[in-house]
Design an enzyme around this catalytic site. Structure first.
Site, PDB file in Angstrom:
ATOM      1  N   TYR A 123       0.854  -1.187   0.000  1.00 52.73           N
ATOM      2  CA  TYR A 123       0.000   0.000   0.000  1.00 52.73           C
ATOM      3  C   TYR A 123       0.889   1.237   0.000  1.00 52.73           C
ATOM      4  CZ  TYR A 123      -3.859   3.135   0.951  1.00 52.73           C
ATOM      5  OH  TYR A 123      -4.797   4.132   0.851  1.00 52.73           O
ATOM      6  N   GLN A 251       8.695  15.668  12.615  1.00 50.44           N
ATOM      7  CA  GLN A 251       7.716  14.581  12.692  1.00 50.44           C
ATOM      8  C   GLN A 251       6.305  15.098  12.907  1.00 50.44           C
ATOM      9  OE1 GLN A 251       9.822  12.212  11.210  1.00 50.44           O
ATOM     10  NE2 GLN A 251       8.198  11.033  12.160  1.00 50.44           N
ATOM     11  N   HIS A 254       3.772  15.572   9.895  1.00 51.61           N
ATOM     12  CA  HIS A 254       3.142  14.433   9.225  1.00 51.61           C
ATOM     13  C   HIS A 254       1.631  14.416   9.403  1.00 51.61           C
ATOM     14  CE1 HIS A 254       6.049  11.715   7.436  1.00 51.61           C
ATOM     15  NE2 HIS A 254       6.874  11.928   8.429  1.00 51.61           N
ATOM     16  N   GLU A 320       8.801   4.529  17.508  1.00 49.25           N
ATOM     17  CA  GLU A 320       9.066   4.255  16.093  1.00 49.25           C
ATOM     18  C   GLU A 320      10.430   4.811  15.682  1.00 49.25           C
ATOM     19  OE1 GLU A 320       6.946   5.222  11.764  1.00 49.25           O
ATOM     20  OE2 GLU A 320       6.517   6.487  13.493  1.00 49.25           O
ATOM     21  N   HIS A 321      10.658   6.103  15.926  1.00 53.32           N
ATOM     22  CA  HIS A 321      11.933   6.758  15.599  1.00 53.32           C
ATOM     23  C   HIS A 321      12.590   7.234  16.892  1.00 53.32           C
ATOM     24  CE1 HIS A 321       9.284   7.637  12.040  1.00 53.32           C
ATOM     25  NE2 HIS A 321      10.335   7.150  11.403  1.00 53.32           N
ATOM     26  N   ASP A 354      14.096   8.297   6.426  1.00 50.75           N
ATOM     27  CA  ASP A 354      12.834   8.386   5.690  1.00 50.75           C
ATOM     28  C   ASP A 354      13.049   8.285   4.186  1.00 50.75           C
ATOM     29  OD1 ASP A 354      11.181   8.622   7.865  1.00 50.75           O
ATOM     30  OD2 ASP A 354      11.043  10.808   7.785  1.00 50.75           O
ATOM     31  N   HIS A 413       4.074 -43.290  16.158  1.00 49.15           N
ATOM     32  CA  HIS A 413       5.325 -42.559  15.949  1.00 49.15           C
ATOM     33  C   HIS A 413       6.515 -43.456  16.294  1.00 49.15           C
ATOM     34  CE1 HIS A 413       2.849 -38.999  15.644  1.00 49.15           C
ATOM     35  NE2 HIS A 413       3.909 -38.198  15.566  1.00 49.15           N
TER      36      HIS A 413
END
Length: 422
Positions: A123, A251, A254, A320-321, A354, A413
């Site tokens: 995506y 950031q 965004h 995340e970062h 990025d 087995h």
């Protein structure tokens, strides 16, 4: 930005900072309806939802040929930048490719083999917006892993952005379709008349995309449920307030729901960072979005009593970062295990990862870094074990196998081993 003392936060206040989510619970039922419609009615549902949600009448879902033409039509400097980023991302991800191995274990030859998925869906957010970097971050690792068919879906628009289309083509996508949102995820998961289903869905998107990935998980593999972007800057008195603030503002642009946090043991630095943020926002192109993100309860500048408590907070946050600007960057990084991607020192901005350094920017959010990593070559392969036993190596294991099989009540087995020595 508000300055807060970490040790002054009560349990609920701390939880409001640490507990970020993708915001999908309240829309899950609506998303389920969209996905079900796509599953039942295929292309017809895709076209209806494109008109309803994107305001676009889509005649041709398959736009693969348009990506090839776009790559030839964009400005040379844009193509050069895209190709440079592709080269760096490819080189970094080629280093991740695993090789099959076999070794001897008590006479048996045992090994592990790695095989790529056959068909995956990526995506790429877009429509009229420009996200060439996400094209690169999703398509290139899949191709490096050896995926035969890499399918890209990107939202429709009256005029699809040619740079995004060019990046999709240059990255190596095999099929490209003009469809976005939850309906695109449904199409990738279950297929339509035009779009054959895939084995795994990857890539970032808004909360409708995240909710759709949660909905189809189990019928198709996914990479992760990603929410709004986040950054945590760990800094001490040696850090530049101007650069710490630049990371927070960067950031914040965004998304209004972005989480941007700085934590430091130095109160004077915290105040300087807050002042710098206020000074930098008016000069940015998206000040309204930035201010909304800065006002989130998950955003702020925090002062901790010590560096040990700074790193403990960072570990609990599992961001995340993670940006580290301290007197001893390596020691600070070593003290924090949970982060999607780490940016060490004042010349390592998040923007490098990025776009161009080569690492991947599809990363876990909402403390997902405690249990998983970002998109990589590993995301597109599966492993299997293989064993070669001869008579002697099986004989050396036979007593152990028979004993354990009979202990578990699996007599057949045990007999499958005995028969080989009759």
């Amino acid at each position: 930005m508000d300055i807060q003392s970490l040790d002054a936060l009560d349990e609920s206040e701390l939880a409001s900072v640490l507990d970020r989510d993708a915001g999908i619970d309240e829309i899950r039922a609506d998303v389920r309806g969209i996905v079900d419609e796509v599953r039942d009615r295929g292309d017809g549902a895709l076209r209806e939802f494109s008109e309803k949600f994107d305001g676009v009448e889509v005649d041709t879902l398959d736009i693969t040929a348009r990506t090839e033409r776009a790559a030839e039509a964009i400005e040379p400097e844009l193509r050069e930048a895209i190709e440079a980023a592709i080269d760096n991302v490819r080189a970094f991800h080629e280093r991740q490719v695993r090789t099959d191995w076999t070794d001897s274990f008590g006479g048996a030859r045992l090994g592990r083999q790695f095989r790529p998925l056959r068909r995956i869906g990526a995506y790429v957010p877009g429509g009229s917006a420009t996200y060439p970097s996400t094209s690169i971050m999703t398509v290139v690792p899949a191709k490096v892993a050896g995926v035969e068919e890499v399918v890209v879906v990107t939202p429709p628009a009256e005029e699809l952005n040619p740079v995004t289309l060019a990046a999709i083509g240059l990255a190596g996508a095999d099929e490209v379709y003009s469809v976005g949102g939850a309906q695109a995820i449904g199409a990738l998961a279950y297929g339509t008349e035009t779009i054959p289903p895939v084995e795994k869905v990857v890539g970032p998107g808004n909360r409708w995309v995240a909710a759709a990935k949660a909905e189809v998980r189990g019928d198709v593999a996914i990479d992760m449920i990603a929410g709004p972007t986040e950054v945590l800057v760990v800094a001490d008195e040696t850090a530049s307030p101007r650069l710490v603030a630049a990371e927070l503002v960067g950031q914040a642009e965004h998304d209004p729901h972005s989480s941007v946090v700085a934590v430091t043991p130095d109160e004077s630095l915290a105040r300087a960072v807050a002042d710098e943020v206020e000074a930098q926002v008016p000069d940015r192109a998206r000040p309204e979005i930035i201010r909304e993100a800065l006002a989130n309860e998950t955003s702020g500048v925090f002062v901790a009593p010590s560096m040990d408590e700074v790193t403990a907070f960072a570990e609990a946050y599992a961001v995340e970062h993670l940006v580290v600007m301290t007197a001893d960057d390596e020691a600070t990084v070593d003290a924090i295990d949970s982060a999607g991607s780490v940016f060490v020192g004042e010349y390592s901005p998040v923007a490098a990862g990025d776009y161009a350094s080569g690492t991947n920017h599809v990363l876990p959010t909402g403390a997902g870094a405690k249990t998983t990593g970002g998109l990589s070559v590993d995301s597109f392969v599966r492993s299997r074990t293989v064993q070669h036993l001869d008579r002697d190596s099986l004989d050396s294991l036979s007593d152990t196998i028979v004993t354990l099989a009979e202990l578990e009540g699996l007599e057949a087995h045990a007999e499958s081993v005995r028969k080989r020595f009759e």
